[in-house]
Design an enzyme around this catalytic site. Structure first.
Site, PDB file in Angstrom:
ATOM      1  N   ILE A  14       0.619  -1.045  -0.112  1.00 48.97           N
ATOM      2  CA  ILE A  14       0.194  -0.019  -0.043  1.00 48.97           C
ATOM      3  C   ILE A  14       0.850   1.202  -0.079  1.00 48.97           C
ATOM      4  O   ILE A  14       0.636   2.162  -0.765  1.00 48.97           O
ATOM      5  CB  ILE A  14      -1.059  -0.061   1.167  1.00 48.97           C
ATOM      6  CG1 ILE A  14      -2.015  -1.327   1.214  1.00 48.97           C
ATOM      7  CG2 ILE A  14      -1.808   1.276   1.013  1.00 48.97           C
ATOM      8  CD1 ILE A  14      -2.662  -1.554   2.404  1.00 48.97           C
ATOM      9  N   LEU A  35      13.028  -2.994   4.259  1.00 52.35           N
ATOM     10  CA  LEU A  35      13.120  -3.985   3.205  1.00 52.35           C
ATOM     11  C   LEU A  35      12.980  -5.539   3.716  1.00 52.35           C
ATOM     12  O   LEU A  35      13.098  -6.541   2.907  1.00 52.35           O
ATOM     13  CB  LEU A  35      14.114  -3.875   2.226  1.00 52.35           C
ATOM     14  CG  LEU A  35      14.535  -2.510   2.029  1.00 52.35           C
ATOM     15  CD1 LEU A  35      15.929  -2.642   1.038  1.00 52.35           C
ATOM     16  CD2 LEU A  35      13.480  -2.275   0.777  1.00 52.35           C
ATOM     17  N   SER A  36      12.271  -5.799   5.015  1.00 50.55           N
ATOM     18  CA  SER A  36      12.074  -7.204   5.354  1.00 50.55           C
ATOM     19  C   SER A  36      10.938  -8.016   4.835  1.00 50.55           C
ATOM     20  O   SER A  36      10.963  -8.991   4.610  1.00 50.55           O
ATOM     21  CB  SER A  36      11.881  -7.128   7.043  1.00 50.55           C
ATOM     22  OG  SER A  36      10.767  -6.421   7.346  1.00 50.55           O
ATOM     23  N   SER A 126      -6.560  -0.970  10.524  1.00 47.41           N
ATOM     24  CA  SER A 126      -7.129  -2.185   9.950  1.00 47.41           C
ATOM     25  C   SER A 126      -8.576  -2.335  10.279  1.00 47.41           C
ATOM     26  O   SER A 126      -8.935  -2.144  11.606  1.00 47.41           O
ATOM     27  CB  SER A 126      -6.343  -3.477  10.122  1.00 47.41           C
ATOM     28  OG  SER A 126      -7.149  -4.475   9.722  1.00 47.41           O
ATOM     29  N   TYR A 150      -1.833  -9.561  16.123  1.00 48.12           N
ATOM     30  CA  TYR A 150      -1.859  -8.479  14.868  1.00 48.12           C
ATOM     31  C   TYR A 150      -2.840  -7.512  15.047  1.00 48.12           C
ATOM     32  O   TYR A 150      -2.534  -6.145  15.300  1.00 48.12           O
ATOM     33  CB  TYR A 150      -1.805  -9.055  13.700  1.00 48.12           C
ATOM     34  CG  TYR A 150      -2.191  -8.207  12.413  1.00 48.12           C
ATOM     35  CD1 TYR A 150      -1.339  -7.071  12.076  1.00 48.12           C
ATOM     36  CD2 TYR A 150      -3.404  -8.101  12.066  1.00 48.12           C
ATOM     37  CE1 TYR A 150      -1.468  -6.294  10.998  1.00 48.12           C
ATOM     38  CE2 TYR A 150      -3.605  -7.202  10.765  1.00 48.12           C
ATOM     39  CZ  TYR A 150      -2.743  -6.272  10.404  1.00 48.12           C
ATOM     40  OH  TYR A 150      -3.068  -5.330   9.684  1.00 48.12           O
ATOM     41  N   LYS A 154      -2.540  -3.019  16.198  1.00 43.32           N
ATOM     42  CA  LYS A 154      -3.229  -2.066  15.451  1.00 43.32           C
ATOM     43  C   LYS A 154      -4.119  -1.348  16.493  1.00 43.32           C
ATOM     44  O   LYS A 154      -4.148   0.115  16.429  1.00 43.32           O
ATOM     45  CB  LYS A 154      -4.383  -2.533  14.337  1.00 43.32           C
ATOM     46  CG  LYS A 154      -3.506  -3.057  13.118  1.00 43.32           C
ATOM     47  CD  LYS A 154      -2.561  -2.018  12.521  1.00 43.32           C
ATOM     48  CE  LYS A 154      -1.708  -2.470  11.276  1.00 43.32           C
ATOM     49  NZ  LYS A 154      -0.677  -1.510  10.908  1.00 43.32           N
ATOM     50  N   TYR A 178      -8.353   0.172   7.101  1.00 41.44           N
ATOM     51  CA  TYR A 178      -8.657  -0.600   5.741  1.00 41.44           C
ATOM     52  C   TYR A 178      -9.722  -1.641   5.822  1.00 41.44           C
ATOM     53  O   TYR A 178      -9.392  -2.775   6.618  1.00 41.44           O
ATOM     54  CB  TYR A 178      -7.489  -0.770   5.335  1.00 41.44           C
ATOM     55  CG  TYR A 178      -6.126   0.065   5.270  1.00 41.44           C
ATOM     56  CD1 TYR A 178      -6.341   1.492   5.490  1.00 41.44           C
ATOM     57  CD2 TYR A 178      -4.913  -0.582   5.254  1.00 41.44           C
ATOM     58  CE1 TYR A 178      -5.245   2.048   5.393  1.00 41.44           C
ATOM     59  CE2 TYR A 178      -3.866   0.251   5.267  1.00 41.44           C
ATOM     60  CZ  TYR A 178      -3.932   1.700   5.221  1.00 41.44           C
ATOM     61  OH  TYR A 178      -2.992   2.248   5.462  1.00 41.44           O
ATOM     62  N   ASN A 180     -10.407  -4.563   2.798  1.00 39.28           N
ATOM     63  CA  ASN A 180      -9.649  -5.596   2.085  1.00 39.28           C
ATOM     64  C   ASN A 180      -8.830  -5.085   0.826  1.00 39.28           C
ATOM     65  O   ASN A 180      -9.447  -5.272  -0.160  1.00 39.28           O
ATOM     66  CB  ASN A 180     -10.317  -6.930   1.860  1.00 39.28           C
ATOM     67  CG  ASN A 180     -10.845  -7.643   3.075  1.00 39.28           C
ATOM     68  OD1 ASN A 180     -11.395  -7.360   4.035  1.00 39.28           O
ATOM     69  ND2 ASN A 180      -9.958  -8.990   2.908  1.00 39.28           N
ATOM     70  N   ASN A 199      -0.980 -15.686   2.265  1.00 41.97           N
ATOM     71  CA  ASN A 199      -2.186 -15.776   3.172  1.00 41.97           C
ATOM     72  C   ASN A 199      -3.256 -15.186   2.747  1.00 41.97           C
ATOM     73  O   ASN A 199      -4.289 -15.847   3.084  1.00 41.97           O
ATOM     74  CB  ASN A 199      -1.915 -14.926   4.544  1.00 41.97           C
ATOM     75  CG  ASN A 199      -0.747 -15.464   5.284  1.00 41.97           C
ATOM     76  OD1 ASN A 199      -0.650 -16.596   5.361  1.00 41.97           O
ATOM     77  ND2 ASN A 199       0.134 -14.679   5.341  1.00 41.97           N
ATOM     78  N   LEU A 201      -6.494 -13.997  -0.006  1.00 41.05           N
ATOM     79  CA  LEU A 201      -7.231 -14.761  -1.247  1.00 41.05           C
ATOM     80  C   LEU A 201      -6.647 -14.441  -2.642  1.00 41.05           C
ATOM     81  O   LEU A 201      -6.498 -14.936  -3.408  1.00 41.05           O
ATOM     82  CB  LEU A 201      -8.695 -14.662  -1.196  1.00 41.05           C
ATOM     83  CG  LEU A 201      -9.662 -15.163  -2.123  1.00 41.05           C
ATOM     84  CD1 LEU A 201      -9.457 -16.643  -2.218  1.00 41.05           C
ATOM     85  CD2 LEU A 201     -11.022 -14.594  -2.470  1.00 41.05           C
ATOM     86  N   GLY A 293     -10.577 -18.571  12.995  1.00 41.58           N
ATOM     87  CA  GLY A 293     -10.319 -17.008  13.132  1.00 41.58           C
ATOM     88  C   GLY A 293     -11.228 -16.252  12.196  1.00 41.58           C
ATOM     89  O   GLY A 293     -11.435 -15.052  12.236  1.00 41.58           O
TER      90      GLY A 293
HETATM   91  N1  UFG Z   1      -9.842 -17.385   1.734  1.00 37.16           N
HETATM   92  C1  UFG Z   1     -10.050 -18.526   1.136  1.00 37.16           C
HETATM   93  N2  UFG Z   1      -8.740 -19.029   0.682  1.00 37.16           N
HETATM   94  C2  UFG Z   1      -7.345 -18.558   0.639  1.00 37.16           C
HETATM   95  C3  UFG Z   1      -7.504 -17.244   1.496  1.00 37.16           C
HETATM   96  C4  UFG Z   1      -8.709 -16.705   1.793  1.00 37.16           C
HETATM   97  O1  UFG Z   1     -11.086 -19.292   0.978  1.00 37.16           O
HETATM   98  O2  UFG Z   1      -6.649 -19.210   0.392  1.00 37.16           O
HETATM   99  C5  UFG Z   1     -11.064 -16.723   2.133  1.00 37.16           C
HETATM  100  C6  UFG Z   1     -11.194 -16.294   3.450  1.00 37.16           C
HETATM  101  O3  UFG Z   1     -11.843 -17.328   4.239  1.00 37.16           O
HETATM  102  C7  UFG Z   1     -12.313 -15.028   3.628  1.00 37.16           C
HETATM  103  C8  UFG Z   1     -11.842 -14.376   2.374  1.00 37.16           C
HETATM  104  O4  UFG Z   1     -11.141 -15.478   1.521  1.00 37.16           O
HETATM  105  O5  UFG Z   1     -13.443 -15.312   3.530  1.00 37.16           O
HETATM  106  C9  UFG Z   1     -10.670 -13.254   2.321  1.00 37.16           C
HETATM  107  O6  UFG Z   1      -9.506 -13.655   3.011  1.00 37.16           O
HETATM  108  P1  UFG Z   1      -8.186 -12.888   3.126  1.00 37.16           P
HETATM  109  O7  UFG Z   1      -7.223 -13.710   3.881  1.00 37.16           O
HETATM  110  O8  UFG Z   1      -7.722 -12.442   1.608  1.00 37.16           O
HETATM  111  O9  UFG Z   1      -8.570 -11.616   4.048  1.00 37.16           O
HETATM  112  P2  UFG Z   1      -9.048 -11.558   5.506  1.00 37.16           P
HETATM  113  O10 UFG Z   1     -10.445 -10.727   5.435  1.00 37.16           O
HETATM  114  O11 UFG Z   1      -9.120 -12.725   6.242  1.00 37.16           O
HETATM  115  O12 UFG Z   1      -7.958 -10.688   6.208  1.00 37.16           O
HETATM  116  C10 UFG Z   1      -7.692  -9.292   5.789  1.00 37.16           C
HETATM  117  C11 UFG Z   1      -6.214  -8.798   6.136  1.00 37.16           C
HETATM  118  C12 UFG Z   1      -5.903  -8.966   7.459  1.00 37.16           C
HETATM  119  C13 UFG Z   1      -6.842  -8.268   8.454  1.00 37.16           C
HETATM  120  C14 UFG Z   1      -8.469  -8.863   8.088  1.00 37.16           C
HETATM  121  C15 UFG Z   1      -9.441  -8.159   8.641  1.00 37.16           C
HETATM  122  O13 UFG Z   1      -5.598  -9.489   5.125  1.00 37.16           O
HETATM  123  O14 UFG Z   1      -4.738  -8.324   7.617  1.00 37.16           O
HETATM  124  O15 UFG Z   1      -8.634  -8.579   6.602  1.00 37.16           O
HETATM  125  O16 UFG Z   1      -9.625  -6.754   8.497  1.00 37.16           O
HETATM  126  F1  UFG Z   1      -6.563  -8.698   9.616  1.00 37.16           F
END
Ligand code: UFG
Length: 337
Positions: A14, A35-36, A126, A150, A154, A178, A180, A199, A201, A293
């Protein structure tokens, strides 16, 4: 006179998009990044797209003397603070590292800002601070009860900001929550480049589309949502970046919280389908168990940000995913480091 803005984490996802817009709007910027989880190639791309030079400082913000040095060397007048560790699962495994990194960095930054009489701050918070929402859409007065370390970092940084702003009326702080962020710069040369297995989607779906991974695992199709898969309020990273410029333009005395989202939701299946349409690639998937979670649905109430910042996110899911695909197909290995 040109204003100089310090962008911590400016080489990240971002931060890099926001940095381009700052340069295009005529700000001078200093990027501080360790740069980590980011690449110097992003900084080079920022300079190309922004058509200006960036002052780059490779610093670890947990080192207060190093932070002081950045303020000593540059005429900084405002700060956008993105830098931090941000993986939910990792934060559960290594809570102390998360608390130490995110909280120490924020406190060092606030200390050095005050010491150098810099009072304008935009902080990258977030929607995760809301945890599992009681009501949808989620407005800024909803209860905050994050469900992982995490998210708690925040919220704690938000609390620290609220307290410093109460203690000294010179502070002007906007806390941006924010939803997503997805998508990439429309040039296709700046985007999200997660290290290791994504991690989130959209980066995962993009890596399947480009052939780096076999299939998407859909985390549950038995949620209480229209098609049974999780619904999120996805926002284009460039709309989000524009939100930061608006937040900088609309600072007021004190500290305020603002949701940045679109107010529209999309399910996992909709993301997969739309990616197939924009990329022309088949996206194989398998439905697996729910992820620990996760929540069914997250949706922002965005009227406060629309009104206070005179800003609105208007790029739709198709634009978000076609821009993400342009980045992924042009740079299959991301920045390649
Ligand atoms: N999902 C899948 N498969 C995957 C990854 C995700 O089905 O491989 C699903 C999740 O279950 C969720 C949706 O896709 O329903 C979105 O998942 P993300 O991991 O992309 O996003 P999240 O809403 O879980 O997490 C985001 C940010 C976090 C933040 C969180 C809450 O990545 O940093 O929103 O605000 F903490």
């Amino acid at each position: 006179m040109t204003r100089t803005i310090l962008v911590t984490g400016g080489a990240g996802y971002i931060g890099s998009h926001t940095s381009v817009l700052l340069l295009q709007r005529g700000f001078d910027i200093v990027i501080a990044d360790d740069l980590s989880n980011s690449s110097l190639r992003a900084v080079e791309t920022i300079e190309v797209l922004g058509d200006r030079r960036v002052a780059f400082e490779e610093v670890d913000l947990t080192d207060q003397a190093a932070v002081a040095g950045v303020f000593d060397r540059h005429p900084i007048e405002g700060v956008i603070h993105f830098a931090g560790v941000k993986a939910v699962g990792e934060s559960v495994q290594e809570p102390l590292r998360y608390y130490r990194t995110n909280l120490t960095s924020a406190m060092n930054l606030l200390d050095e800002m005050a010491a150098h009489e810099v009072w304008d701050l935009v902080f990258s918070s977030s929607a995760t601070v809301y945890g599992d929402p009681e009501m949808l859409p989620i407005d800024e007065s909803a209860p905050t009860r994050p469900t992982n370390p995490y998210g708690r970092t925040k919220l704690m940084i938000e609390d620290i900001c609220r307290d410093v702003a109460r203690a000294d009326r010179r502070w002007r702080i906007n806390l941006l929550r924010y939803f997503n962020p997805i998508g990439a710069h429309s040039s296709g040369d700046l985007g999200e480049d997660p290290r290791g297995i994504p991690n989130n989607l959209v980066p995962f779906v993009m890596q399947v589309a480009v052939g780096r991974r076999q299939q998407v695992e859909v985390f549950g199709n038995d949620w209480d949502t229209p098609d049974g898969t999780g619904v999120r309020d996805y926002i284009h990273v460039l709309d989000l970046a524009e939100g930061h410029l608006a937040a900088l333009d609309h600072l007021e005395t004190g500290c305020d919280e603002l949701n940045l989202g679109t107010g529209h939701g999309a399910s996992v299946f909709e993301v997969i389908k739309t990616t197939e349409n924009v990329s022309g690639k088949a996206i194989p998937f398998e439905v697996v168990d729910r992820r620990a979670g996760d929540i069914a649905c997250s949706l922002a109430e965005v009227s406060k940000a629309n009104r206070r910042l005179d800003w609105r996110a208007d790029r739709n899911l198709e634009v978000m995913l076609s821009d993400a695909w342009r980045w992924q197909s042009k740079h299959p290995e991301g920045y390649g480091d």
